[in-house]
Design an enzyme around this catalytic site. Structure first.
Site, short mmCIF file in Angstrom:
data_model
loop_
_atom_site.label_atom_id
_atom_site.label_comp_id
_atom_site.label_asym_id
_atom_site.label_seq_id
_atom_site.Cartn_x
_atom_site.Cartn_y
_atom_site.Cartn_z
N GLU A 283 45.63 4.64 -134.46
CA GLU A 283 45.88 5.63 -133.41
C GLU A 283 44.79 6.70 -133.37
OE1 GLU A 283 50.07 6.88 -131.64
OE2 GLU A 283 49.65 7.96 -133.51
N HIS A 304 49.12 -17.83 -148.32
CA HIS A 304 49.57 -19.18 -147.98
C HIS A 304 49.74 -19.38 -146.48
CE1 HIS A 304 50.35 -20.33 -152.21
NE2 HIS A 304 50.48 -19.01 -152.35
N LYS A 418 54.05 4.70 -121.34
CA LYS A 418 55.22 5.56 -121.09
C LYS A 418 55.36 5.85 -119.60
CE LYS A 418 55.19 8.00 -125.55
NZ LYS A 418 55.11 9.34 -126.19
#
Length: 427
Positions: A283, A304, A418
């Protein structure tokens, strides 16, 4: 304590990092921070927060935590997202055993999944629970919606008056609907300093109060953070490991054109420390097409699934491993027969085996795979070391961001989703 290991980096690069060019750049950044001429320096409040922690506030949080513990609650819902969630959970996981059954248990409410929220409502139907609602602005939809749902449920289950004692709000905007609601309902309110951004707020009440509920030592957190602040006052890149880490990140991104930093932990309890690292750097630096992409692996599990790629895939990444010298728990194996062909591990501790997995991996990746590897070593996982690690990372990203010539304290791109979501919902 924290130490930084760059022995797997070629000598030529190590010399470049501690050379005069990077030292001059860091000195220039530190000078401009002091003069307050860099963008975002007004959001360095987390430094003052640790330097001058409010003892009265600590006492109030401790009293509230004890009150809830004495009420024999089953659960505490911590409602928050982003910086109101990731670092807090990192601290709790770091300092407590993974299968800790002590009450109250914490449930993290950090999404708006219908299945998750409805299932949680059903589970809490006959349980005793309290709520911590955290939001700087009080306007972020995810925590606002969750708080609405579970506040109403709590009031129905125990009554409006009793619910007042079971709800705490942590916020910074005294003009927000959240703050006004909390004042009107007479909920306990703890402040987030206005000059402390979300991802840097973990050692404010945002993280301190939930961690106190799990009996994590707040004073030790502050001592560790304070020591990190003292250690990172050293301007010399050669002896300030946080600054050196920042310079390596800049060198790998700008000189070697690497695109990805792969953060590795060897303990599931440290996964959210990796998530905290990912948010702090992602961020802070994901701007102007400049930052490294931060990704996270849990070893040996992910060896793995991703081990093949990390060993022989595209060389567009470097690796940073967070390693702990002394785990919370360990035991020595007692293997008296060789029926399962494991007798060679007799008298070896589980952590010894895990460390050998690390050693084998870092050699394979750096020597054969030709990837660059940095290692952050912590002595153990306790509250002191979490406080230290948090501030160390915060100082590292401050220098790292300014080396990239960006503001490491804002996040303008987060607002795009948003706004679009609100437009779509209001249609």
């Amino acid at each position: 304590m924290l130490t930084f290991n760059d022995e797997y980096i070629p000598t030529k690069i190590r010399k470049a990092i501690t050379g005069t060019k990077y030292q001059k750049s860091v000195d220039d950044i530190l000078k401009k921070i002091k003069l307050k001429t860099l963008p975002g320096v007004e959001m360095l409040g987390w430094v003052d927060l640790i330097t001058n922690y409010n003892n009265h506030l600590l006492t109030l949080m401790h009293q509230k935590a004890k009150q809830w513990q004495n009420m024999k609650l089953d659960y505490v819902l911590v409602i928050g997202i982003g910086g109101s969630y990731v670092g807090v959970k990192a601290g709790v996981d770091f300092c407590t055993q993974p299968f800790d059954q002590s009450k109250p248990k914490i449930i993290w409410v950090s999404n708006i999944s219908a299945t998750f929220l409805c299932s949680l409502q059903q589970m809490l139907a006959k349980k005793q629970f309290a709520i911590i609602a955290t939001s700087r602005s009080g306007t972020t939809l995810e925590p606002a919606l969750a708080f609405h749902l579970f506040r109403e449920q709590l009031e129905k289950q125990v009554g409006v008056k009793s619910a007042t004692k079971l709800i705490t709000v942590i916020t910074s905007d005294t003009n927000s609907n959240l703050y006004k609601l909390a004042k009107n309902k007479k909920y306990t309110i703890f402040p987030i300093p206005a000059d402390v951004g979300g991802r840097f707020s973990t050692l404010s009440p945002v993280g301190m109060f939930p961690m106190m509920i799990k009996n994590i030592d707040a004073l030790a957190l502050i001592r560790g953070a304070s020591q990190a602040l003292k250690d990172t006052k050293n301007r010399l890149v050669s002896s300030n490991s946080a600054f050196r880490y920042a310079c390596y990140r800049h060198y790998f991104r700008t000189k070697l054109k690497l695109q990805i930093e792969n953060f590795i932990v060897y303990d599931p309890n440290l996964v959210f420390c990796g998530e905290m690292w990912r948010q702090i750097f992602g961020e802070s630096e994901g701007k102007e097409n400049k930052g490294l992409f931060p990704t996270l692996q849990l070893f040996t599990t992910d060896l793995h699934s991703m081990g093949q790629y990390l060993q022989e895939g595209t060389r567009n990444f470097f690796e940073t491993t967070l390693l702990v010298e002394k785990p919370l728990l360990d035991t020595k194996l007692k293997i008296t027969s060789d029926i399962d062909k494991l007798h060679y591990l007799n008298n070896r501790s589980l952590d010894f085996i895990n460390k050998k997995a690390f050693e084998g991996t870092v050699v394979a990746h750096s020597k054969l795979g030709k990837s660059y590897n940095l290692i952050i070593n912590l002595t153990t996982t306790d509250s002191y070391h979490f406080g230290y690690l948090f501030i160390w990372l915060a100082m590292a990203v401050t220098i790292s961001g300014y080396l990239l010539k960006i503001n490491p304290f804002n996040q303008p791109g987060v607002e795009a989703y948003k706004k679009n979501m609100q437009i779509l919902l209001k249609k």
